[in-house]
Design a protein around this motif. Structure first.
Motif, PDB file in Angstrom:
ATOM      1  N   UNK A 140      82.380  52.972  80.623  1.00 49.46           N
ATOM      2  CA  UNK A 140      82.732  54.766  80.621  1.00 49.46           C
ATOM      3  C   UNK A 140      81.581  55.533  80.466  1.00 49.46           C
ATOM      4  N   UNK A 141      80.170  54.496  80.799  1.00 52.03           N
ATOM      5  CA  UNK A 141      78.656  55.170  80.832  1.00 52.03           C
ATOM      6  C   UNK A 141      79.011  57.335  81.392  1.00 52.03           C
ATOM      7  N   UNK A 142      79.803  57.299  82.224  1.00 54.02           N
ATOM      8  CA  UNK A 142      79.870  59.057  82.281  1.00 54.02           C
ATOM      9  C   UNK A 142      80.508  59.609  80.932  1.00 54.02           C
ATOM     10  N   UNK A 143      80.701  58.622  80.787  1.00 54.23           N
ATOM     11  CA  UNK A 143      81.819  59.459  79.148  1.00 54.23           C
ATOM     12  C   UNK A 143      80.326  59.654  77.765  1.00 54.23           C
ATOM     13  N   UNK A 193      79.749  52.880  73.111  1.00 56.72           N
ATOM     14  CA  UNK A 193      79.416  51.512  72.215  1.00 56.72           C
ATOM     15  C   UNK A 193      80.998  51.138  71.360  1.00 56.72           C
ATOM     16  N   UNK A 194      81.775  52.878  71.730  1.00 58.53           N
ATOM     17  CA  UNK A 194      83.255  52.137  71.386  1.00 58.53           C
ATOM     18  C   UNK A 194      83.586  51.104  72.108  1.00 58.53           C
ATOM     19  N   UNK A 251      85.351  44.848  72.005  1.00 61.56           N
ATOM     20  CA  UNK A 251      85.077  43.948  72.835  1.00 61.56           C
ATOM     21  C   UNK A 251      84.792  42.377  71.729  1.00 61.56           C
ATOM     22  N   UNK A 252      83.570  42.522  70.892  1.00 61.27           N
ATOM     23  CA  UNK A 252      83.114  42.108  70.001  1.00 61.27           C
ATOM     24  C   UNK A 252      84.027  41.163  68.963  1.00 61.27           C
TER      25      UNK A 252
END
Length: 136
Positions: free
Chosen positions: A94-97, A103-104, A109-110
């Motif tokens: 969600x880069x546009x956000x 990061x969230x 996924x971590x």
């Protein structure tokens, strides 16, 4: 010839944006209304086995928004299967956000040690059908 299919999409639900793609491409309404599952992909690979030996594939996100996390988790589980066709995943990010949203997403996924899955090889944002907001 051994092949790695470097760009597959799997879709197990009808997504609203498919109607726009059908219209843009001049396709009959409902032409893309099909489930594209791992099983379907494996059947297609088997049908081509006489000419190509598709050994592995890289899943590239097919849906963004609220379904992106679930889609990514599903494909990462597929990539973890030793007998599976999916070897890696390029997720919708969600880069546009903004950075906090990215990061969230990645934090979700971590693993318990904070590492991202080895099969996660990249991220992308598809702008087709949803032009970027000028305010971003």
């Amino acid at each position: 010839m051994d092949v790695v299919d470097s760009h597959i999409h799997l879709c197990e639900a009808r997504h609203p944006w498919l109607a726009a793609v059908e219209q843009e491409q001049g396709l009959q309404t409902g032409a893309l209304d099909k489930l594209w599952s791992c099983e379907e992909l494996c059947a297609q690979v088997a049908a081509c086995a006489a000419n190509f030996s598709v050994r592995r594939a890289v899943f590239v996100e097919a849906c963004g928004g609220v379904h992106a996390s679930a889609e990514t988790a599903l494909m990462l589980r597929e990539a973890a299967r030793p007998d599976g066709l999916v070897a890696a995943c390029v997720a919708h990010v969600p880069a546009p956000d903004g950075a906090a949203a990215v990061n969230a997403f990645l934090d979700g996924l971590r693993d318990s040690a904070g590492a991202l899955p080895a099969a996660l090889k990249g991220g992308r944002v598809v702008l087709m059908g949803s032009p970027p907001d000028a305010a971003r």
